[in-house]
Scaffold this active site. Structure first.
Site, short mmCIF file in Angstrom:
data_model
loop_
_atom_site.label_atom_id
_atom_site.label_comp_id
_atom_site.label_asym_id
_atom_site.label_seq_id
_atom_site.Cartn_x
_atom_site.Cartn_y
_atom_site.Cartn_z
N ASP A 104 0.86 -1.18 0.00
CA ASP A 104 0.00 0.00 0.00
C ASP A 104 0.90 1.23 0.00
OD1 ASP A 104 -2.03 1.78 0.18
OD2 ASP A 104 -2.85 1.03 2.07
N ALA A 105 1.27 1.67 -1.20
CA ALA A 105 2.24 2.75 -1.35
C ALA A 105 1.65 4.01 -1.97
CB ALA A 105 3.42 2.28 -2.19
N LYS A 106 0.51 3.87 -2.65
CA LYS A 106 -0.21 5.00 -3.26
C LYS A 106 0.73 5.84 -4.13
CE LYS A 106 -3.51 5.15 0.57
NZ LYS A 106 -2.87 4.13 1.44
N ARG A 107 1.51 5.18 -4.96
CA ARG A 107 2.46 5.87 -5.82
C ARG A 107 1.75 6.50 -7.01
NH1 ARG A 107 5.70 6.06 -1.76
NH2 ARG A 107 7.31 4.47 -1.58
#
Length: 290
Positions: A104-107
């Site tokens: 879950d990095a939301k890049r």
């Protein structure tokens, strides 16, 4: 005269969602366990370890893997040298238990930066991405046919409405436009959506727009989201699979379930019990494989 050479057909890629379908069927679960090892909340039993976050995650994985379709570490809890070491160990250990890992990095960025961000998919099975900069910012992720790409659409936090609910000139709302765009980006069958369980009506609306995309549904645990809606609308039929595919995530509600336990063994047993309870709760609504 032109010479034509035989080009063998490219073998079909087993996508992340193909593998996830197999995992869901194997453990009869759509539970995603969020591995968010907040250093301030770690139990005393792991605080003196060389890598406390890794020691904590290992015990959580041992306690929950029989009920986990996926593990979802949030990158925010690993943003330092020891944290990245802990994350590498965590991913390897989860894979050793045959559980896929969704970072879950939301890049979401452009050019060389986006390409560099996408290299993390060499280590994990899937990632969350932010579509705010448009398709070109996600292209390096979308090109990875073997990896899952979960696009933020309607998040579970109250402030998500500030932007996501804005009405566009065509009459649809921003989160609905993101969902339909993501559907057009799904040429490698590797795209899913992040849609929170705290607004079940909107969850249903997004499912109606994109019937074939699997969802990652956060908010069912500590945020009190609607478990029935998460299952009814979060899971999608998947070609060749006997189960519907998608993930329902709980982080704090599982990993910190044992905070009041007297003994270390009881602490981690409580996490296993919480994962098992959520699995059973969600399976009441699944109607396939359960």
């Amino acid at each position: 005269m032109a010479t034509f050479y035989y080009q063998p057909a490219r073998p079909p890629v087993m996508t992340f969602f193909d593998r996830l379908a197999d995992r869901i069927a194997a453990v009869d679960s759509v539970v995603s366990v969020g591995l968010d090892p907040d250093p301030d909340r770690l139990p005393e039993s792991v605080r003196d370890a060389d890598l406390p976050r890794w020691a904590f995650n290992r015990r959580i994985i041992d306690a929950t893997h029989e009920h986990a379709a996926c593990y979802k570490p949030n990158a925010a809890f690993y943003e330092d040298p020891d944290g990245w070491r802990a994350l590498v160990e965590t991913v390897a250990y989860a894979h050793g238990k045959d559980v896929p890992v969704l970072l879950d990095a939301k890049r979401g960025d452009i050019g060389n930066t986006a390409r560099q961000y996408a290299t993390v998919l060499d280590q994990v099975d899937a990632i969350t991405v932010n579509p705010y900069l448009g398709r070109d910012s996600l292209e390096p992720f979308l090109q990875r046919a073997d990896a899952g790409v979960f696009v933020l659409a309607r998040t579970s936090n109250p402030g998500g409405a500030d932007l996501q609910d804005l009405e566009l000139a065509a009459g649809d709302r921003l989160y609905e436009r993101v969902a339909t765009l993501a559907d057009t980006w799904n040429r490698e069958r590797n795209v899913g959506l992040v849609v929170g369980a705290t607004a079940p009506e909107e969850l249903a609306e997004v499912r109606a727009l994109v019937p074939e995309l699997p969802f990652l549904v956060p908010g069912v645990g500590a945020q009190g989201g609607d478990a029935e809606a998460a299952v009814e609308h979060g899971l999608a039929e998947w070609p060749g699979a006997d189960v519907r595919v998608g993930l329902v995530n709980s982080s704090r509600g599982i990993i910190f379930a044992g905070e009041d336990a007297a003994r270390p063994a009881d602490y981690f047993a409580a996490a296993g019990d919480a994962a098992k309870r959520l699995k059973r709760r969600l399976n009441e609504y699944r109607g396939d494989g359960a």
